[in-house]
Scaffold this motif. Sequence first.
Motif, PDB file in Angstrom:
ATOM      1  N   GLN A 223       3.031  47.909  23.655  1.00  0.00           N
ATOM      2  CA  GLN A 223       3.377  48.895  22.635  1.00  0.00           C
ATOM      3  C   GLN A 223       3.412  50.229  23.174  1.00  0.00           C
ATOM      4  OE1 GLN A 223       4.510  47.549  19.917  1.00  0.00           O
ATOM      5  NE2 GLN A 223       3.827  45.551  20.251  1.00  0.00           N
ATOM      6  N   ASN A 224       3.090  50.480  24.442  1.00  0.00           N
ATOM      7  CA  ASN A 224       2.863  51.796  25.005  1.00  0.00           C
ATOM      8  C   ASN A 224       4.090  51.996  26.065  1.00  0.00           C
ATOM      9  OD1 ASN A 224       2.259  54.337  26.261  1.00  0.00           O
ATOM     10  ND2 ASN A 224       0.072  53.751  26.565  1.00  0.00           N
ATOM     11  N   ASP A 225       4.757  53.102  25.778  1.00  0.00           N
ATOM     12  CA  ASP A 225       6.002  53.086  26.815  1.00  0.00           C
ATOM     13  C   ASP A 225       5.655  53.632  28.008  1.00  0.00           C
ATOM     14  OD1 ASP A 225       7.968  52.693  24.672  1.00  0.00           O
ATOM     15  OD2 ASP A 225       8.538  54.834  24.232  1.00  0.00           O
ATOM     16  N   ALA A 226       4.592  54.262  28.215  1.00  0.00           N
ATOM     17  CA  ALA A 226       4.023  54.703  29.576  1.00  0.00           C
ATOM     18  C   ALA A 226       3.377  53.539  30.332  1.00  0.00           C
ATOM     19  CB  ALA A 226       2.669  55.626  29.182  1.00  0.00           C
ATOM     20  N   ASP A 227       3.004  52.521  29.466  1.00  0.00           N
ATOM     21  CA  ASP A 227       2.183  51.348  29.897  1.00  0.00           C
ATOM     22  C   ASP A 227       3.642  50.408  30.709  1.00  0.00           C
ATOM     23  OD1 ASP A 227      -0.188  51.833  29.747  1.00  0.00           O
ATOM     24  OD2 ASP A 227      -1.055  50.164  28.912  1.00  0.00           O
ATOM     25  N   LEU A 228       4.611  50.364  30.002  1.00  0.00           N
ATOM     26  CA  LEU A 228       5.787  49.743  30.392  1.00  0.00           C
ATOM     27  C   LEU A 228       6.302  50.251  31.785  1.00  0.00           C
ATOM     28  CD1 LEU A 228       7.567  49.110  26.960  1.00  0.00           C
ATOM     29  CD2 LEU A 228       6.402  47.439  28.411  1.00  0.00           C
ATOM     30  N   ASP A 229       6.197  51.617  31.627  1.00  0.00           N
ATOM     31  CA  ASP A 229       6.615  52.237  32.839  1.00  0.00           C
ATOM     32  C   ASP A 229       5.965  51.934  33.837  1.00  0.00           C
ATOM     33  OD1 ASP A 229       8.836  53.394  31.680  1.00  0.00           O
ATOM     34  OD2 ASP A 229       7.491  55.727  31.320  1.00  0.00           O
ATOM     35  N   LYS A 230       4.585  51.799  33.786  1.00  0.00           N
ATOM     36  CA  LYS A 230       3.564  51.504  34.789  1.00  0.00           C
ATOM     37  C   LYS A 230       3.865  50.061  35.257  1.00  0.00           C
ATOM     38  CE  LYS A 230      -0.347  54.224  33.300  1.00  0.00           C
ATOM     39  NZ  LYS A 230      -1.612  54.397  32.633  1.00  0.00           N
ATOM     40  N   ALA A 231       4.287  49.182  34.280  1.00  0.00           N
ATOM     41  CA  ALA A 231       4.624  47.650  34.656  1.00  0.00           C
ATOM     42  C   ALA A 231       6.000  47.660  35.484  1.00  0.00           C
ATOM     43  CB  ALA A 231       4.829  46.885  33.324  1.00  0.00           C
ATOM     44  N   THR A 232       6.866  48.417  35.139  1.00  0.00           N
ATOM     45  CA  THR A 232       8.065  48.562  35.755  1.00  0.00           C
ATOM     46  C   THR A 232       7.684  48.932  37.345  1.00  0.00           C
ATOM     47  OG1 THR A 232       9.418  49.246  33.922  1.00  0.00           O
ATOM     48  CG2 THR A 232      10.164  49.783  36.184  1.00  0.00           C
ATOM     49  N   ALA A 233       7.068  50.092  37.527  1.00  0.00           N
ATOM     50  CA  ALA A 233       6.382  50.551  39.090  1.00  0.00           C
ATOM     51  C   ALA A 233       5.768  49.669  39.515  1.00  0.00           C
ATOM     52  CB  ALA A 233       5.571  51.673  38.770  1.00  0.00           C
ATOM     53  N   ALA A 234       4.894  48.709  38.950  1.00  0.00           N
ATOM     54  CA  ALA A 234       4.033  47.763  39.502  1.00  0.00           C
ATOM     55  C   ALA A 234       4.891  46.743  40.100  1.00  0.00           C
ATOM     56  CB  ALA A 234       2.818  47.082  38.663  1.00  0.00           C
ATOM     57  N   LEU A 235       6.110  46.135  39.228  1.00  0.00           N
ATOM     58  CA  LEU A 235       6.922  44.945  39.466  1.00  0.00           C
ATOM     59  C   LEU A 235       7.716  45.481  40.817  1.00  0.00           C
ATOM     60  CD1 LEU A 235       7.998  43.718  35.926  1.00  0.00           C
ATOM     61  CD2 LEU A 235       6.461  42.679  37.554  1.00  0.00           C
ATOM     62  N   THR A 236       8.041  46.805  40.799  1.00  0.00           N
ATOM     63  CA  THR A 236       9.023  47.216  41.772  1.00  0.00           C
ATOM     64  C   THR A 236       8.060  47.183  43.134  1.00  0.00           C
ATOM     65  OG1 THR A 236      10.260  48.656  40.437  1.00  0.00           O
ATOM     66  CG2 THR A 236      10.368  49.172  42.829  1.00  0.00           C
ATOM     67  N   SER A 237       6.875  47.423  42.917  1.00  0.00           N
ATOM     68  CA  SER A 237       6.020  47.438  44.021  1.00  0.00           C
ATOM     69  C   SER A 237       5.863  46.192  44.668  1.00  0.00           C
ATOM     70  CB  SER A 237       4.561  48.185  43.722  1.00  0.00           C
ATOM     71  OG  SER A 237       3.808  48.147  45.128  1.00  0.00           O
ATOM     72  N   SER A 238       5.827  45.250  43.608  1.00  0.00           N
ATOM     73  CA  SER A 238       5.404  43.662  43.837  1.00  0.00           C
ATOM     74  C   SER A 238       6.850  43.197  44.878  1.00  0.00           C
ATOM     75  CB  SER A 238       5.149  42.926  42.752  1.00  0.00           C
ATOM     76  OG  SER A 238       4.129  43.191  41.928  1.00  0.00           O
ATOM     77  N   LEU A 239       7.895  43.514  44.410  1.00  0.00           N
ATOM     78  CA  LEU A 239       9.021  43.130  45.134  1.00  0.00           C
ATOM     79  C   LEU A 239       9.058  43.673  46.493  1.00  0.00           C
ATOM     80  CD1 LEU A 239      11.895  43.378  42.466  1.00  0.00           C
ATOM     81  CD2 LEU A 239      10.959  41.472  43.271  1.00  0.00           C
ATOM     82  N   THR A 240       8.742  44.936  46.693  1.00  0.00           N
ATOM     83  CA  THR A 240       8.428  45.440  47.968  1.00  0.00           C
ATOM     84  C   THR A 240       7.749  44.714  48.962  1.00  0.00           C
ATOM     85  OG1 THR A 240       9.045  47.689  47.030  1.00  0.00           O
ATOM     86  CG2 THR A 240       8.167  47.538  49.368  1.00  0.00           C
ATOM     87  N   SER A 241       6.300  44.477  48.406  1.00  0.00           N
ATOM     88  CA  SER A 241       5.450  43.584  49.062  1.00  0.00           C
ATOM     89  C   SER A 241       5.917  42.049  49.444  1.00  0.00           C
ATOM     90  CB  SER A 241       4.401  43.266  48.381  1.00  0.00           C
ATOM     91  OG  SER A 241       3.635  44.573  48.062  1.00  0.00           O
ATOM     92  N   LEU A 242       6.747  41.562  48.531  1.00  0.00           N
ATOM     93  CA  LEU A 242       7.534  40.077  48.591  1.00  0.00           C
ATOM     94  C   LEU A 242       8.488  40.255  49.793  1.00  0.00           C
ATOM     95  CD1 LEU A 242       7.620  38.941  45.126  1.00  0.00           C
ATOM     96  CD2 LEU A 242       6.059  38.084  46.925  1.00  0.00           C
ATOM     97  N   LYS A 243       9.148  41.279  49.817  1.00  0.00           N
ATOM     98  CA  LYS A 243      10.259  41.467  50.790  1.00  0.00           C
ATOM     99  C   LYS A 243       9.700  41.486  52.201  1.00  0.00           C
ATOM    100  CE  LYS A 243      13.711  43.497  47.655  1.00  0.00           C
ATOM    101  NZ  LYS A 243      14.688  44.849  47.474  1.00  0.00           N
ATOM    102  N   SER A 244       8.471  42.456  52.104  1.00  0.00           N
ATOM    103  CA  SER A 244       7.757  42.604  53.561  1.00  0.00           C
ATOM    104  C   SER A 244       7.386  41.177  53.929  1.00  0.00           C
ATOM    105  CB  SER A 244       6.644  43.685  53.371  1.00  0.00           C
ATOM    106  OG  SER A 244       6.150  43.804  54.564  1.00  0.00           O
TER     107      SER A 244
END
Length: 444
Positions: free
Chosen positions: A349-370
Amino acid sequence: MAGPILSSGVRNNLLTLQQTTAQQNVIQNRLATGKKVNSAIDNPVNFFTSASLNDRSNQLTGLLDGISNGIQTIQSASKGIDGITKLVQSLQSTVKQAQADAAQNRPTKAGTALATAAEAAVTSKSLKDIALDKSIVGADALVTPATASSSGDLGIINTQTFLGLSITAGSTTYTASFSSANATVRDVVNEINKSGIATAFVDEKGQLNVKGTGSETVGFGFASSAVDGPTAISDAAGAATNDNAALGFSAGDAVVGTSSLTSSNVTSAVRSNLIQQFNDLRAQIDQLAKDSSFNGINLLQGDRLSVVFNEKTGTNQTKLDIQGSTLTADNLGISQAVNTQLAGFFNFQNDADLDKATAALTSSLTSLKSLSSTLGSNLSVAQTRQDFTKELSNVLTTGADNLVAADSNAEGASLLALNTRQQLSQTALSLANQADQGVLRLFQ
């Protein structure tokens, strides 16, 4: 008992025939086995060298199964990462769907009206336009109504040359100071909208509305100061020193006040429905990682893989050691989704938390690529060594065969020559016997 006495001619021809037969047997054996060296007696050096080369070739061939299993284990982990990557991308899509639906629990508050019906009658303007056009400061500390020729002011005396804003949402704070000369309510609205953590507008009732961009409690403070910018900002943050009342708010709405702008606690049904979808996808990450094993080894669960490349032992042994990683949603930094503000969770329900989730998922993809890149490099090494081992084994076998293999064409020609010699020897033996038969005829 002594055997019959043979004549010299018969004996010589018989010996030649025996030698020819022995040579025929040797060549026939070579043709039958395909080898010119069948035992150490034939050629000790070639025999033992060939045996050594064949032994090493067989050992390398035996290692190919282990290398093949290692390659399949790496590929299994790589396929697992590919699957997890798709799940993370699906999580990103879920978050984007949540962001596309407007949050319903943003803290918001409307102040008292900054314009009156009497002012609207005099100016022939809407309450909204009157409020937006009002000056912040005036000639005295009294509120000046708008007239047909004047926009009016909010009652802050014009000796206050600086204005300050302090807005806090969660752990983010925005501050600004600017000159009060010619400043209007419209300028204050624009400055609030620059913050990124709150928005402001004046409604048709002439009321200033402040609304948070997320669901965190928003502390809002506005102040005027005769000193400088930092002082104005400091005054804006304090409940006892702010000028919130001039904008239609109370001092209690200050950043450090006791009754800041708080969430409405109204949740978005669309976002609520996406929470379960997000958590289900997240749980599949752990399950998929657990299923990415081959032959009992799972590089996505922290197992270690050792692929041996040669037949030696100790320090002379060459091998590839791959230490796996424990891959889970938690390790990737992907928290569970919830409907409220809780530490360690994504509040949908929190836009800021959704932004955090987006950043976390982007970081996860970077880790998976590595991780995928690392596995790909190891896979390339294993496949290269597999090809090398096959080719080396073939070279060793070919070298061993060259030392002991018979030339069938040469051996066939030799056998043909020996057969001819045998026939000639038999004819010579027959002629030698005819001389003895001549002596026998004397007694007839």
